[in-house]
Design a protein around this motif. Structure first.
Motif, short mmCIF file in Angstrom:
data_model
loop_
_atom_site.label_atom_id
_atom_site.label_comp_id
_atom_site.label_asym_id
_atom_site.label_seq_id
_atom_site.Cartn_x
_atom_site.Cartn_y
_atom_site.Cartn_z
N SER A 374 0.82 -1.21 0.00
CA SER A 374 0.00 0.00 0.00
C SER A 374 0.85 1.26 0.00
N ASN A 375 2.04 1.18 0.57
CA ASN A 375 2.93 2.34 0.62
C ASN A 375 4.32 1.93 0.11
N PRO A 376 4.44 1.67 -1.20
CA PRO A 376 5.71 1.15 -1.73
C PRO A 376 6.87 2.11 -1.54
N GLN A 377 6.60 3.43 -1.66
CA GLN A 377 7.67 4.40 -1.47
C GLN A 377 8.17 4.37 -0.03
N GLY A 378 7.23 4.21 0.91
CA GLY A 378 7.61 4.15 2.32
C GLY A 378 8.44 2.92 2.63
N LEU A 379 8.04 1.78 2.08
CA LEU A 379 8.80 0.55 2.31
C LEU A 379 10.17 0.65 1.67
N GLU A 380 10.24 1.18 0.46
CA GLU A 380 11.54 1.32 -0.22
C GLU A 380 12.46 2.24 0.58
N LYS A 381 11.95 3.36 1.07
CA LYS A 381 12.76 4.29 1.85
C LYS A 381 13.22 3.64 3.15
N PHE A 382 12.32 2.89 3.79
CA PHE A 382 12.68 2.22 5.04
C PHE A 382 13.83 1.23 4.82
N ILE A 383 13.73 0.44 3.76
CA ILE A 383 14.79 -0.54 3.46
C ILE A 383 16.09 0.17 3.13
N TRP A 384 16.02 1.22 2.32
CA TRP A 384 17.23 1.93 1.94
C TRP A 384 17.89 2.58 3.15
N ASP A 385 17.10 3.27 3.98
CA ASP A 385 17.65 3.98 5.13
C ASP A 385 18.28 3.05 6.14
N ASN A 386 17.74 1.84 6.25
CA ASN A 386 18.20 0.94 7.31
C ASN A 386 19.19 -0.12 6.84
N THR A 387 19.41 -0.23 5.53
CA THR A 387 20.36 -1.23 5.05
C THR A 387 21.23 -0.69 3.92
N LEU A 388 20.64 -0.53 2.77
CA LEU A 388 21.40 -0.24 1.55
C LEU A 388 22.09 1.10 1.62
N GLY A 389 21.45 2.08 2.25
CA GLY A 389 22.05 3.40 2.37
C GLY A 389 23.22 3.44 3.32
N GLN A 390 23.33 2.39 4.18
CA GLN A 390 24.42 2.33 5.13
C GLN A 390 25.52 1.35 4.69
N ALA A 391 25.35 0.78 3.50
CA ALA A 391 26.27 -0.27 3.07
C ALA A 391 27.70 0.22 2.99
N THR A 392 27.90 1.51 2.67
CA THR A 392 29.26 2.04 2.58
C THR A 392 29.60 2.95 3.74
N ALA A 393 28.73 2.95 4.78
CA ALA A 393 28.99 3.82 5.92
C ALA A 393 30.22 3.35 6.68
N PRO A 394 31.04 4.30 7.20
CA PRO A 394 32.25 3.91 7.96
C PRO A 394 31.88 3.09 9.18
N GLY A 395 32.66 2.07 9.42
CA GLY A 395 32.47 1.28 10.64
C GLY A 395 31.41 0.22 10.54
N ARG A 396 30.80 0.04 9.33
CA ARG A 396 29.77 -1.02 9.20
C ARG A 396 30.41 -2.38 9.38
N PRO A 397 29.83 -3.26 10.24
CA PRO A 397 30.43 -4.58 10.45
C PRO A 397 30.28 -5.46 9.22
#
Length: 397
Positions: A374-397
């Motif tokens: 029902s809210n595809p943009q919201g789900l996509e943003k949630f996934i990106w913000d919590n995983t894919l957007g942090q994939a290159t963040a410093p200190g990621r295990p």
């Protein structure tokens, strides 16, 4: 004789799994409830061993998104895995789906089912769902009982941007960046009991600290339009309290609503072994059909057929992940001819285990399911913000 006896026991257990309320003392149901208590204790012990560090989770060098549920069977994990894989592919990313390969013959061996272009294994070897996903030929699929080892194979072979873990919520051996938990809206927790007295692999309270987001699946049209904050205001829906009660246990967890949209994925006209691509104008509306399916919830397939306009003359139901044989095909064909139906309907999951030549004398339509959020943009943003957007963040295990 033994097979018949085991089938009767299986049917009795399945009936108990759907039975709410109190069990009579010294009954078969009560025996299963006692077994469930032992199972629950074992699950708690296993989680405690992981929590203490005695058993360890290992991580992959890329984001891992787990799709899972609390109850066995029928919540829509495979459609959601396909949904996410397509979403990432459309963004130009390289996802890989990893599955256990349930009921496949590979055993503990990890294997590549598809590289995204060619399929290397059949459904017997890799399992129904992995093969069905591999037939998309849009992203690689890897199977393995040990999902960490399967993940290492995926990283070495495909260098993915993300791994989608199909049915991985309870597989703690592989660490993940995000846990999406799917709950069937009408029966989110089954009868509330653990296996084998119910369908629960674990209770909501046992799982709540590991859930990052909840996706209610198979939502009716009215519910599909809701947002989580609207639940307290909406009245008059029979299963509304289930969703409200669950959200109260995990009030800070994001909630999304989705529905399953059936569609004709393949059409095999009578007299042909080959799928025709020219079925966009073909409709099930008003056609009589015999159905056959081997799902955790066969009734959901019957509902999908009705939603597409079919008149169901009969539905031959088999157990989940059933392996069809020659006598089964003859029985299905005999029933279709006796009822003089327009077509036979089955699911994509079942069709991968069927020889099309056995059904040459009647039209067969294969029904697929699309996940719609029902809210595809919201789900996509949630996934990106919590995983894919942090994939290159410093200190990621």
């Amino acid at each position: 004789m033994i097979k018949s006896w085991l089938n009767r026991i299986e049917k009795r257990v399945l009936k108990t799994m759907e039975t709410p309320g109190h069990f009579e003392p010294f009954s078969f149901d009560q025996v299963l409830a006692s077994c469930a208590s032992v199972y629950k204790a074992g699950v708690k012990l296993r989680y405690a061993l992981y929590g203490s560090g005695f058993l360890k989770s290992r991580r992959l060098d890329c984001p891992v998104i787990s799709i899972g549920n609390l109850a066995v069977g029928g919540s829509g994990k495979t459609p959601m895995a396909l949904y996410l894989a397509r979403m990432l592919s459309e963004k130009g990313m390289r996802p890989v789906v990893i599955s256990r390969g349930y009921k496949g013959t590979l055993g503990k061996q990890a294997a590549v089912v598809s590289d995204g272009r060619e399929v290397f294994l059949d459904a017997t070897a890799c399992g129904d769902e992995p093969y069905m996903m591999a037939m998309e030929k849009n992203f690689p699929v890897v199977v393995g009982k040990d999902r960490y080892k399967a993940g290492l194979m995926a990283l070495k072979t495909f260098a993915p941007d993300a791994v989608i873990l199909d049915d991985g919520f309870q597989h703690l051996k592989l660490g993940r960046d995000l846990n999406l938990v799917l709950l069937d809206y009408s029966q989110p927790l089954g009868n509330g009991r653990m296996l084998p007295a119910g369908r629960l692999r674990e209770t909501l309270c046992m799982a709540k600290d590991r859930i990052d987001a909840i996706v209610f699946t198979r939502c009716p049209p009215d519910v599909f339009q809701w947002d989580a904050f609207q639940l307290d205001a909406v009245q008059g829906f029979g299963h509304q309290s289930f969703a409200k009660d669950i959200i109260k246990v995990v009030p800070s967890v994001p909630v999304f609503f989705s529905t399953h949209e059936p569609f004709v994925a393949q059409l095999f006209p009578a007299g042909s072994d080959n799928n025709t691509k020219e079925f966009q104008s073909w409709t099930l509306q008003g056609k009589t059909a015999v159905l056959f399916s081997g799902l955790a919830r066969n009734a959901s397939f019957a509902q999908s057929a009705q939603d597409l306009g079919a008149n169901i003359a009969d539905h031959l139901e088999f157990c989940d992940h059933y392996r069809y044989n020659g006598p089964d095909f003859k029985r299905i064909m005999a029933r279709a001819k006796a009822l003089n139906v327009d077509c036979i309907l089955t699911t994509q999951k079942d069709w991968v285990k069927v020889n099309p030549a056995c059904f040459r004398d009647v039209t067969v339509a294969v029904i697929g399911i699309r996940m719609r959020v029902s809210n595809p943009q919201g789900l996509e943003k949630f996934i990106w913000d919590n995983t894919l957007g942090q994939a290159t963040a410093p200190g990621r295990p």
